[in-house]
Design a protein around this motif. Structure first.
Motif, short mmCIF file in Angstrom:
data_model
loop_
_atom_site.label_atom_id
_atom_site.label_comp_id
_atom_site.label_asym_id
_atom_site.label_seq_id
_atom_site.Cartn_x
_atom_site.Cartn_y
_atom_site.Cartn_z
N TRP A 19 34.75 -33.39 -118.27
CA TRP A 19 35.02 -32.03 -118.71
C TRP A 19 34.34 -30.99 -117.84
N LEU A 20 33.14 -31.30 -117.41
CA LEU A 20 32.44 -30.35 -116.53
C LEU A 20 33.17 -30.24 -115.19
N ARG A 21 33.74 -31.36 -114.73
CA ARG A 21 34.54 -31.31 -113.49
C ARG A 21 35.77 -30.44 -113.69
N LEU A 22 36.42 -30.61 -114.84
CA LEU A 22 37.58 -29.76 -115.13
C LEU A 22 37.19 -28.29 -115.14
N ALA A 23 35.96 -28.01 -115.53
CA ALA A 23 35.47 -26.64 -115.55
C ALA A 23 34.97 -26.21 -114.17
N GLY A 24 35.15 -27.07 -113.18
CA GLY A 24 34.87 -26.68 -111.80
C GLY A 24 33.48 -27.06 -111.30
N HIS A 25 32.71 -27.78 -112.10
CA HIS A 25 31.37 -28.13 -111.65
C HIS A 25 31.36 -29.46 -110.91
N GLN A 55 28.61 -30.83 -126.74
CA GLN A 55 27.81 -31.16 -125.55
C GLN A 55 27.93 -30.07 -124.48
N LEU A 56 29.16 -29.57 -124.29
CA LEU A 56 29.38 -28.49 -123.33
C LEU A 56 28.59 -27.25 -123.73
N VAL A 57 28.56 -26.99 -125.04
CA VAL A 57 27.80 -25.84 -125.54
C VAL A 57 26.31 -26.04 -125.26
N ARG A 63 21.42 -24.64 -122.32
CA ARG A 63 20.22 -25.09 -121.60
C ARG A 63 20.21 -24.56 -120.17
N CYS A 64 21.38 -24.31 -119.61
CA CYS A 64 21.43 -23.82 -118.22
C CYS A 64 21.66 -22.31 -118.17
N GLY A 65 21.83 -21.70 -119.34
CA GLY A 65 22.01 -20.24 -119.38
C GLY A 65 23.27 -19.78 -118.68
N GLN A 66 24.32 -20.58 -118.72
CA GLN A 66 25.56 -20.20 -118.06
C GLN A 66 26.75 -20.66 -118.88
N LYS A 67 27.74 -19.77 -119.04
CA LYS A 67 28.93 -20.13 -119.78
C LYS A 67 29.81 -21.07 -118.95
N ILE A 68 30.50 -21.95 -119.63
CA ILE A 68 31.38 -22.88 -118.91
C ILE A 68 32.82 -22.43 -119.11
N GLU A 69 33.49 -22.11 -118.02
CA GLU A 69 34.87 -21.62 -118.09
C GLU A 69 35.80 -22.72 -117.60
N ILE A 70 36.82 -23.03 -118.39
CA ILE A 70 37.78 -24.03 -117.94
C ILE A 70 39.02 -23.33 -117.41
N ARG A 71 39.16 -23.29 -116.11
CA ARG A 71 40.32 -22.68 -115.47
C ARG A 71 40.85 -23.63 -114.41
N PRO A 72 42.16 -23.87 -114.42
CA PRO A 72 42.71 -24.87 -113.51
C PRO A 72 42.43 -24.56 -112.04
N GLN A 106 34.88 -20.49 -129.39
CA GLN A 106 34.54 -20.12 -130.78
C GLN A 106 33.07 -20.35 -131.07
N ILE A 107 32.56 -21.51 -130.60
CA ILE A 107 31.16 -21.84 -130.89
C ILE A 107 30.22 -20.93 -130.10
N VAL A 108 30.55 -20.72 -128.83
CA VAL A 108 29.68 -19.91 -127.97
C VAL A 108 29.78 -18.43 -128.34
N GLY A 109 30.98 -18.01 -128.74
CA GLY A 109 31.18 -16.62 -129.18
C GLY A 109 31.35 -15.65 -128.04
#
Ligand code: ZN
Length: 162
Positions: free
Chosen positions: A15-21, A80-82, A87-96, A159-162
């Motif tokens: 999932w983190l890879r899908l989010a570009g990490h 887990q993504l949340v 913990r890293c202080g950065q939002k995770i964006e899922i963009r293709p 929704q969870i992160v807001g």
């Protein structure tokens, strides 16, 4: 952000890879079980990756060695993504357009219909307009049924992160 994930966190790694990490997943490397902790710490240190682990002992070991580590507690991948983003202080964006290959961590590049005409089923070729190819393993991606799952996950996360 760059990460190295322990053997329990394969789904999170994808999932983190899908989010570009850029995520190294220990399960993708051929490392004997009793050497995995050392390899995780070494990769985190030498390649400046944040260690992702659900092993509290390993997390503490990393901290003592001055290695950045995020302890992951939840079993649910969205939670887990949340946790990771908090913990890293950065939002995770899922963009293709930012995604990396979930299977091998390679970079994805936009591909034309012509590029993929021999690689995807004819029905898919007809129905889809956008394709991506992994520069490393060659796997082809498009907005298929799993795309809906991805969007649902992203919306739960938001929704969870807001
Ligand atoms: Zn790949």
């Amino acid at each position: 952000m760059k990460f190295v994930a322990d053997g329990m966190l394969g789904k999170l790694a994808r999932w983190l890879r899908l989010a570009g990490h850029d995520v190294t997943y220990i399960g993708d490397l051929r490392v004997p079980a009793n050497e995995q902790d050392d390899v995780l710490l070494e990769r985190a240190k030498l390649q400046r990756r944040v260690l992702l682990t659900c092993d509290l002992g390993l997390h503490r070991r990393a901290k003592r060695a001055g290695i950045r580590s995020a302890y992951v507690e939840s079993n649910d991948v969205v939670r887990q993504l949340v946790e990771v983003s908090k913990r890293c202080g950065q939002k995770i964006e899922i963009r293709p357009e930012n995604s990396r290959c979930p299977m091998c961590n390679g970079s994805l590049k936009l591909a034309s219909k012509d590029d993929v005409k021999n690689l995807v089923p004819a029905t898919v070729l007809k129905a889809q307009r956008e394709f991506w190819r992994c520069g490393k393993c060659g796997k082809t991606y498009w907005h298929g049924t799993h795309w809906k799952t991805i969007l649902e996950m992203a919306s739960r996360y938001n929704q969870i992160v807001g």
